[in-house]
Every structure is written in structure tokens, then in C-alpha cells.
Design an enzyme around this catalytic site. Structure first.
Site, short mmCIF file in Angstrom:
data_model
loop_
_atom_site.label_atom_id
_atom_site.label_comp_id
_atom_site.label_asym_id
_atom_site.label_seq_id
_atom_site.Cartn_x
_atom_site.Cartn_y
_atom_site.Cartn_z
N HIS A 6 0.84 -1.21 0.00
CA HIS A 6 0.00 0.00 0.00
C HIS A 6 0.87 1.26 0.00
CE1 HIS A 6 -3.79 2.07 1.93
NE2 HIS A 6 -3.32 2.76 0.92
N HIS A 8 1.28 5.15 -2.17
CA HIS A 8 0.72 6.10 -3.15
C HIS A 8 1.82 7.06 -3.58
CE1 HIS A 8 -3.36 4.81 -2.18
NE2 HIS A 8 -3.16 5.02 -0.90
N ALA A 70 -4.27 8.79 -3.13
CA ALA A 70 -5.68 8.42 -2.92
C ALA A 70 -6.58 9.65 -2.81
CB ALA A 70 -5.80 7.55 -1.68
N SER A 71 -6.17 10.61 -1.99
CA SER A 71 -7.05 11.78 -1.81
C SER A 71 -7.14 12.60 -3.09
CB SER A 71 -6.55 12.65 -0.65
OG SER A 71 -5.25 13.15 -0.93
N HIS A 175 -10.63 1.86 -1.57
CA HIS A 175 -9.99 3.10 -1.09
C HIS A 175 -10.80 4.30 -1.52
CE1 HIS A 175 -6.98 5.60 0.65
NE2 HIS A 175 -6.08 4.66 0.73
N TYR A 191 -11.73 7.60 5.64
CA TYR A 191 -11.01 6.39 5.23
C TYR A 191 -11.43 5.20 6.09
CZ TYR A 191 -7.56 8.85 2.22
OH TYR A 191 -6.92 9.57 1.23
N HIS A 220 -5.98 0.12 5.84
CA HIS A 220 -6.01 0.76 7.17
C HIS A 220 -6.44 -0.25 8.23
CE1 HIS A 220 -7.37 3.65 3.97
NE2 HIS A 220 -6.14 4.05 4.21
N GLU A 280 1.44 2.44 3.72
CA GLU A 280 0.95 3.73 3.18
C GLU A 280 1.95 4.83 3.54
OE1 GLU A 280 -3.13 4.72 4.07
OE2 GLU A 280 -3.37 5.77 2.17
N ARG A 286 2.71 11.29 8.80
CA ARG A 286 4.17 11.37 8.68
C ARG A 286 4.77 11.77 10.02
NH1 ARG A 286 4.56 13.91 2.49
NH2 ARG A 286 2.59 12.94 1.83
#
Lengths: 337, 337
Positions: A6, A8, A70-71, A175, A191, A220, A280, A286
Site C-alpha cells: 500500500h 501512493h 488516494a485523496s 480506497h 477512510y 487501514h 501507506e 508522517r
């Protein structure tokens, strides 16, 4: 081998967002279709080598499944032609990442879904990415509207998509993208709610009777599901639904849970053959925990400490992913990996 | 003493539902306001003695906080007058339970919320139940529409309600009712999603700066929140929000998690002074686990086995509830309990 299922492209060169901004600025103006700016291989290399590849290596990972941000999918934008162009440009970019770093990144597709639910363009892009470009998986948004205005993904209106995905033998990661309802924070509620809601949609449906080879990954850590596994077992017994465990023939959970206690719960409640390692990384969360010094999304730290057997760790880190994503297995095998 | 902070009158005499059916059958007909049928004390006694009280005693419990059935609140019905009458009749019934079994049941109110968000009638019923009838808490639906069409409960439109709740010094349990969106199963998704979403709304707001004495209980083990506590900590640090732990001055989680692993996680991640014992017994999840012989909602079994110290168990079972619900404490003290 450690496969992170996973990831992105959250660090894509800014030309990608500039193209998107131009798209959104000219919505409804058919004559004004923007052209994506050229992005050199060096720009792509830099964006990967300084970010995902660097962190992947630092943390002991080998391969990452890699899809557009994803967003940023933003399926709530109504125009199917805009969605098609946006998915194509985004997918072509992660495809180039997969070509430039073919031993480390395997592309996963964004689909041009729209709130209207039209599937022709969606299935066309699915076929292009998987059959022509060798993508190993696909992200499916169960809520293209961003407001849950559409139908559950177990509704027959979705069947042509599931049929094509089953035929192509790639798994679908569920997702959502940006939430369009102020009650739901995209990263902190939408999410996780989507993960929970989709599991429940599957539990009361016979989707996997109809599509027995379909494989669905709920990211998730499965939202709220493993934490409430007893609730689902009890509801199923009370109402005569299938057992939640029956879904595990077709449903997998990833390890994007950013604390030890959650990872311990996930791997104790869900059979390890249904758990896929994932981080992810460089995504929503982060930085690191000042109390432990562990980066929040360095999920390998939690999985390593979850008390799993060597065989279970091999399954979670590698063999489950190669089984669930057969195109990934072929891709790695072709490279001697 | 064992205080179960989350019970609903799911076994109310059928006259209650008959009244509701008559209400819904005459919606929009102002002249046809139905009258609730008389329900004898014996009928109420029977409905309690054979159900909640029997099970409470069997499981070693002493006191239950008792509100009208959650899924029956149905705040999505538009008419404020209908909502007011429904809340009044429902609350009067749980009040009678509290009078007939005053050592075992303490009433918690349903509010006549509506999708329009009008608060005059809501606050009037809050004051009637708490100030006049001695209710010890109140359920607040963060989504009266059932489709999340309203504003987050941190929006200023909600402030008059929070101001009154703070003034009356009762906690608010966040509890949605029936979902009106087919994507969200009421018991398997909507309840948990609401818990998760509201926690996130609170995390990005300053509601408790404005209402520092307001106390909010998030049921069902906090939805997905404790399982993803690291996600919330990481998001907060990344975006500069308050720490999730700061919310614990005002936010409490109940133990309605129907498996050992989930309860272990809850009590290890959330400080025990913020955990309230609760079962929601004879609610969504009835019957028992054939593998363990434990009833799903016999949450005392899980809490007893969660490895808590004697002091922590006393806090979770009794003293937290008496602190968070001061009107409950006074009520019990007045009865020598």
C-alpha cells in the site's frame, strides 16, 4: 522479501497537480482540454529516490505496490471525460515509476470513477492498465460521490466492474478519496468509515458467491472491523448472515495501523494468511512517535514485534501478497525475484 | 458496585411501539395526534424483571443507566412536534423504570432532535428530564438526519445545546439512531462510524475550550479510535492539532466491545480513568460465542480478564461513572448505595 502492498505517489512532480488544476479550472469547457506537461525521467527518479525508495530501503523493504495519491483521485468531479483523462495521466506516471524502478515498484491503478457510476470508461482504463501496461492491482472507490450518494458496492450496478476485475485476476483495494461531507474528516474518519462500511456491505451480501475468485483488500487495518470482530460474529449469528470468517476466502486486511497495540490485535484476531504487510508510507501520517522514536507509518516495526512465527512473518511480508496479487508474483519472478 | 453505563429499553411493552406506529401513520395530520395507551406498572415490571434486571443480576451487575432504544429514536422524522411527543413518551417510560427499580436503573434521556436542527424543544426536554425528573445523562445524536446532512456537532449551531448540557452537569453520550443511507448498516457500520467521526470532529475543534466542563461519552469502545490511536496521534502532530490525549479531559469511552482482544486493546491504549463499564446488553448483539460460551454483550467477562489492577477495575466499574455522572452519584448516595 518484504512487499509493502500500500503505497501512493504522494511525492509526484508538481507538473501532475498543475495538470489537475488546469483540468478543474476548465471544467465544462469541452474545447479547453489541457495537455499534461512533459515530465522527464530524471524528475521522476528524483521524486522516488529521495522519498519512497529511500525510506523503503532504510526500513528494510524491497518492493512497493504503488498507485496514484488516494485523496487526489477526487472521483466526486462529475465529468467522466475529465475523470478518464485524470486517471490516464496519473496511471501513466505510476507506470513510468514501475518501469524506471522495476525491481522495487509495481503499479496499481486509479479508476476514472464518477458519482454517476458509469462503468464503460472505468472498465476501459482497468483493461488498459492491467492488460496492456501490466498493473498488478486496482483501487476501487466505494463512494465516488464523496458523500455516499451512490449504491453499496454489492449492488448489481457494480457487477460489470467486479466481473472484469475477476476476469483480469487482480485484487481490488477498497480506497475512498477526499470526503465531501464536513462531518467526515478525510484522513481521520472517512477512510476508516469506508473500510468498516464496505466490510459490512460484504457481510450481508452474496457478492463472493457470484464472483468467487474476486479478491478485496480492505486497507487501514480494516477500519474498525478487527477491533469489533466479536460484534460482527455476534451480529451474523443473530441475523443469520454468513460468518465473518467466511469472507476471509476473499477479503484481506492490510497492516496500516500505526501503533503496536493495534497491530497486535489485527494479527491476533485475523488469520495471518489474510494479513498483507503495508505502510501507506509518506501518506496521511508522517513523522514519528517521540515516545518510541518509531515513525508512525514504519509498520514493519510493529509487525516485527507482534510475536508472529517465522512462517507467519513470511506470509504477511511476502507470500500472501504474491498469492493475492498473481500479476505481482509473475512480475517479480520474471525479474528473478 | 458494578455500574453498566449503557443500556436501552429494548424490551419496552409493545404499547410504546404502537404509539410510535400511530404517530408515523398520521404524520402531517395535525388534528390526529395520537394518545399513548396506558401501560401498567406490572407490565413495566415484567418487561424489566424478565430481561435487563435478570441479566444484570446474573452477570454480577448492580446498576444500569437506561435510555430509550437507540435505533428507535428516529430523529430523521422531520416534524419537531412529533419528535417532542415521541421523546416525552419514551423518556416518561424509562423514568418509570427508574422509579420502580430505583436501586438498579437510572434514566438517561432521548432528545427530540430533528434534521432541521431546531434546539428549543430539544433543550426544553433536556431540562424537563434532568431538572424535573432527575435523569442522570442524555443521548445526543450527532446525525439527526440519518444521512449526515447536518453540521458537525462542533459547529456553533450546536452551542446552545452544549451550553445547557454543561450547565445541567450531565454527560452526553454520542449515539446515532437508524441509518437512512443504504451504504451504512445501522448496527454494523453507522454506529461505529459515528463514534469515529465525532471523535475526529472533536479533535480538530476547540469545543472543550469553549465548554470546559462538558463531558462526552463515545460508546461502542470508541468506534475505530482506540485501535487507531497511533493514527490520531500522528495526524495531530503532523497537522498541529491538539494531542488526542488532551481530549481525555472531557471524553470517555465505554466498554461495548464484544471480544477479549478488543477490550484488552481498549484498556491498554486508553487510560482506565477514561473507560466506563458498559454492555448495551439485550441490544444489537444477542446470543453468545459458541467457542467460549460467553454472551457477546457480557462485557464484564472481558473486563475481568483484561489484566487490570484492582484499583483500575474499581474505576472502570464504579468510580469513573459516579464522577462522570454526578447526578447518578447523588442518586445512589441518597439510596445508601
Amino acid at each position: 522479501m518484504i512487499i509493502d502492498t500500500h503505497g501512493h505517489y504522494t511525492t509526484a512532480p508538481e507538473e501532475l497537480q498543475a495538470f489537475r488544476d488546469a483540468q478543474l479550472a476548465t471544467l465544462g469547457q469541452a474545447s479547453a482540454t489541457p495537455t499534461p506537461a512533459a515530465i522527464s525521467d530524471d524528475r521522476i527518479r528524483e521524486s522516488i529516490e529521495l522519498n519512497q525508495l529511500k525510506v523503503l530501503r532504510e526500513r528494510g523493504g524491497d518492493v512497493m505496490l504503488f498507485s496514484p495519491k488516494a485523496s487526489g483521485m477526487e472521483h466526486h468531479v462529475l465529468d467522466p471525460a475529465v475523470a478518464a483523462a485524470w486517471a490516464r495521466v496519473s496511471n501513466d506516471l505510476v507506470h513510468r515509476v514501475g518501469e524506471l524502478f522495476s525491481e522495487h515498484f509495481a503499479p496499481v491503478a486509479q479508476l476514472p470513477q464518477t458519482p454517476g457510476g458509469e462503468l464503460d470508461g472505468v472498465i476501459a482504463e482497468l483493461r488498459r492498465t492491467v492488460s496492456e501496461l501490466g498493473f498488478v492491482g486496482v483501487n476501487v472507490n466505494p463512494d465516488p460521490s464523496g458523500t455516499w450518494a451512490g449504491k453499496p458496492l454489492t449492488d448489481e450496478s457494480w457487477f460489470p466492474l467486479w466481473e472484469a476485475i475477476e476476469e483480469l485476476d487482480v485484487p481490488a483495494m477498497i480506497h475512498v478519496s477526499t470526503a465531501c461531507n464536513p462531518n467526515f474528516h478525510t484522513l481521520g474518519a472517512h477512510y476508516l468509515n469506508a473500510d468498516t462500511s464496505v466490510f459490512m456491505q460484504l457481510l450481508v451480501s452474496d457478492l463472493f458467491v457470484r464472483f468467487p475468485r474476486l479478491r478485496v483488500v480492505i486497507p487501514h487495518g480494516g477500519g474498525a472491523v478487527p477491533y469489533h470482530w466479536g460484534r460482527y460474529r455476534g451480529l451474523s449469528m443473530r441475523y443469520g448472515w454468513q460468518e465473518p470468517a467466511e469472507l476471509l476466502r476473499n477479503v484481506y486486511f492490510d497492516t496500516c495501523v500505526y501503533q503496536q497495540a493495534g497491530t497486535d490485535l489485527l494479527t491476533s484476531v485475523i488469520p495471518t494468511e489474510n494479513v498483507l504487510f503495508a505502510s501507506e508510507m509518506l501518506g496521511a501520517v508522517r513523522g514519528g512517535d517521540p515516545e518510541t522514536g518509531i515513525a508512525w507509518d514504519d509498520t514493519k516495526q510493529y509487525v516485527d514485534r507482534a510475536g508472529l512465527s517465522a512462517a507467519a512473518l513470511t506470509a504477511v511480508y511476502e507470500t500472501n501478497a504474491r498469492r493475492v496479487y498473481p500479476a505481482l508474483d509473475r512480475r517479480l519472478t520474471a525479474r528473478g525475484l
